[in-house]
Design an enzyme around this catalytic site. Structure first.
Site, short mmCIF file in Angstrom:
data_model
loop_
_atom_site.label_atom_id
_atom_site.label_comp_id
_atom_site.label_asym_id
_atom_site.label_seq_id
_atom_site.Cartn_x
_atom_site.Cartn_y
_atom_site.Cartn_z
N ILE A 59 0.88 -1.16 0.00
CA ILE A 59 0.00 0.00 0.00
C ILE A 59 0.92 1.22 0.00
CG2 ILE A 59 -0.19 -0.08 2.53
CD1 ILE A 59 -2.94 1.19 2.31
N SER A 60 0.67 2.14 -0.92
CA SER A 60 1.60 3.26 -1.10
C SER A 60 1.68 4.16 0.13
CB SER A 60 1.17 4.11 -2.31
OG SER A 60 1.36 3.41 -3.51
N GLN A 61 2.81 4.80 0.28
CA GLN A 61 3.02 5.82 1.31
C GLN A 61 1.96 6.91 1.15
OE1 GLN A 61 6.55 7.97 0.39
NE2 GLN A 61 6.56 9.18 2.27
#
Length: 211
Positions: A59-61
């Site tokens: 899950i992206s930053q």
């Protein structure tokens, strides 16, 4: 761990990092990121960091979700956005609250099925999903006012450029290994303008759907 205070700390950090679009900040503030990660990682959901979600994906930053969303919206409201890489569904959920319709493509069916469930739980119903190869986009429903790619491509896929509407904006990480750059590509009257926006780190954009 999921208190309002924790979320506000994240929003403060995003502001300090340069995120200025208030709509983007408001949506990230109210979107429950802890629902998009495994329960064992929920206590880290509001840290400004990428987290594993299985299948060698992340899950992206939050900063990158905010930055890419902000870039997409910089020219004004969008009614039709394609997302390449549904992943956990977090970026999808953020986009769905910022634009009229989202068309999300994911190659890993297990990830996409879980993302669908999460968006239904949150009553976010303006998203249509496709299980398939992100390199191909979704030509049957093109063109799109905006395209966002959540994995790094070795080069900009021509299929995605072809599916971008006039004036449309494509936000995509490009490169390989340690050398990756975030790019903004805009479809102009006489071609495409390309803007390199700085170093990033994403998982690779791979070919072929996986059941």
């Amino acid at each position: 761990m999921t208190s309002q205070r924790t979320r506000e700390r994240l929003i403060q950090r995003l502001c300090e990092e340069g995120i200025a679009n208030q709509r983007v900040l408001d949506v990230i503030r109210k979107t429950p990121r802890h629902l998009f990660v495994d329960e064992a990682l929920a206590h880290r959901a509001y840290e400004d960091t990428a987290l594993p979600i299985g299948h060698n994906q992340t899950i992206s930053q939050p900063y990158m979700v905010a930055r890419m969303s902000e870039l997409l919206l910089a020219a004004g409201p969008l009614d039709k956005v394609m997302e390449i890489g549904t992943g956990s569904g977090y970026q999808t959920a953020v986009l769905s609250q910022l634009v009229e319709r989202v068309f999300s493509v994911e190659r890993i069916k297990g990830l996409q099925d879980r993302a669908k469930e999460r968006l239904v739980e949150l009553n976010l119903r303006n998203v249509v999903f496709r299980w398939g190869d992100g390199w191909e986009g979704w030509p049957a429903l093109a063109p799109y006012n905006g395209i966002i790619v959540t994995a790094v491509a070795t080069d900009v896929p021509q299929a995605l450029l072809d599916q971008l509407a006039p004036g449309g904006r494509l936000v995509i990480p490009v490169g390989a290994g340690e050398v990756q750059q975030l790019m903004l590509i805009i479809r102009e009257e006489n071609g495409f303008s390309r803007h390199v926006l700085g170093a990033v780190r994403f998982v690779p954009l791979l070919n072929g759907p996986i059941a």
